[in-house]
Design an enzyme around this catalytic site. Structure first.
Site, PDB file in Angstrom:
ATOM      1  N   PRO A   2       0.697  -1.315   0.062  1.00  0.00           N
ATOM      2  CG  PRO A   2      -0.733  -1.687   1.541  1.00  0.00           C
ATOM      3  CD  PRO A   2       0.716  -1.971   1.181  1.00  0.00           C
ATOM      4  CD  GLU A   3       3.673   2.671  -3.822  1.00  0.00           C
ATOM      5  OE1 GLU A   3       3.659   3.985  -4.424  1.00  0.00           O
ATOM      6  OE2 GLU A   3       4.275   1.586  -4.508  1.00  0.00           O
ATOM      7  NE  ARG A 111       7.039 -10.726   3.779  1.00  0.00           N
ATOM      8  CZ  ARG A 111       7.976 -10.146   2.823  1.00  0.00           C
ATOM      9  NH1 ARG A 111       7.233 -10.110   1.529  1.00  0.00           N
ATOM     10  NH2 ARG A 111       9.230  -9.948   2.785  1.00  0.00           N
TER      11      ARG A 111
END
Ligand code: ZN
Length: 279
Positions: A2-3, A111
């Site tokens: 996500p940016e 993660r």
């Protein structure tokens, strides 16, 4: 991962959260609670009502009444979604917050690089204090951006990823913006002309706006606050397109490594500065 556009889409789609009270907190993985104990974290949240949802760079900022500020960073694979109470959880559901009126807010993270911070408690979120301007706001100034790049000897790709210069741009949108501006990602930042920096400034904004209009980019993990993927992956011109023909010229898109990151570019539309001079 996500940016800015993806975090902004999460913020918008979590709108129904505003006004709801957090009635219970269940933390299944302590590691995603950063800088304070799970007990302290829960105590800061339980009984508090969500009054605001904001975003700064890639941080989501959840304001709780009366005064707690909760920060979330999704990093690589974090997801924040609203779910029905009792809906099956996944192996990566690390935090559940039961909400007044039913339903819960869930945090999943395969993660586990992302997580939660409570502002003013324990370790501060990394980089928050030094975050640069929001690229889609009037705070981002073209002349100042040009001056900042004049002092940078590294590649322009690295400068775009530096959250102190401009907040929220990550690997996908750095590559896409450089393609849109016709600039090779390895070009030394300080060698860019005023005209080139102007092109890049516009390209960053256009690329981010376009991604927002297409609900963000889902390569493998990103889902919005309601569990829906984005539609922007089909819009990408270079990122993830190694070996595929450039839409502008037909040359195969190349992938290299710059600033420690996989970097995609068109060898024809984005010539390095030296070969541009040779022409
Ligand atoms: Zn091309």
């Amino acid at each position: 991962m996500p940016e800015l556009p993806e975090v902004e889409i999460v913020r918008r789609t979590l709108g129904p959260l505003v006004g709801r009270r957090i009635e219970a907190v269940r933390v299944r993985c302590d590691g995603v609670i950063r800088g304070l104990s799970t007990e302290a974290f829960s105590a800061h949240l339980i009984g508090h009502r969500v009054r605001s949802l904001d975003r700064r760079g890639k941080y989501l900022i959840i304001g709780l009444a009366p005064k707690t500020t909760l920060l979330v960073h999704l990093r690589m694979t974090g997801r924040l979604t609203l779910a029905e109470t009792g809906a099956p959880i996944s192996a990566h559901t690390h935090v559940q917050m039961a909400l007044s009126g039913g339903g819960e807010l869930r945090y999943e993270d395969q993660r586990r690089f992302g997580g939660f911070w409570v502002l003013g408690e324990g370790t501060p979120p990394p980089g928050l204090a030094t975050l640069g301007p929001e690229p889609l706001s009037d705070d981002w100034d073209r002349a100042r951006f040009l001056r900042q790049l004049r002092h940078r000897s590294g590649p322009i790709k690295a400068a775009l990823l530096d959250q102190r210069l401009v907040a929220g741009v990550g690997n996908i949108y750095a590559d896409e913006s450089l393609f849109a501006a016709g600039l090779h990602p390895g070009t030394p930042a300080q060698s860019l002309s005023e005209e080139q920096v102007g092109r890049l400034f516009v390209a960053v904004r256009d690329t981010l706006r376009h991604a927002l209009e297409h609900h963000g980019t889902t390569i493998s993990d990103f889902l919005d606050g309601t569990g829906e993927p984005g539609q922007n992956a089909q819009e990408l011109k270079v990122y993830g397109r190694r070996g595929l023909p450039c839409e502008g010229c037909g040359a195969p898109i190349e992938k290299t490594r710059l600033a420690g990151r996989g970097t995609h570019f068109c060898p024809t539309c984005q010539r390095p500065a030296a070969s541009a001079k040779e022409r």
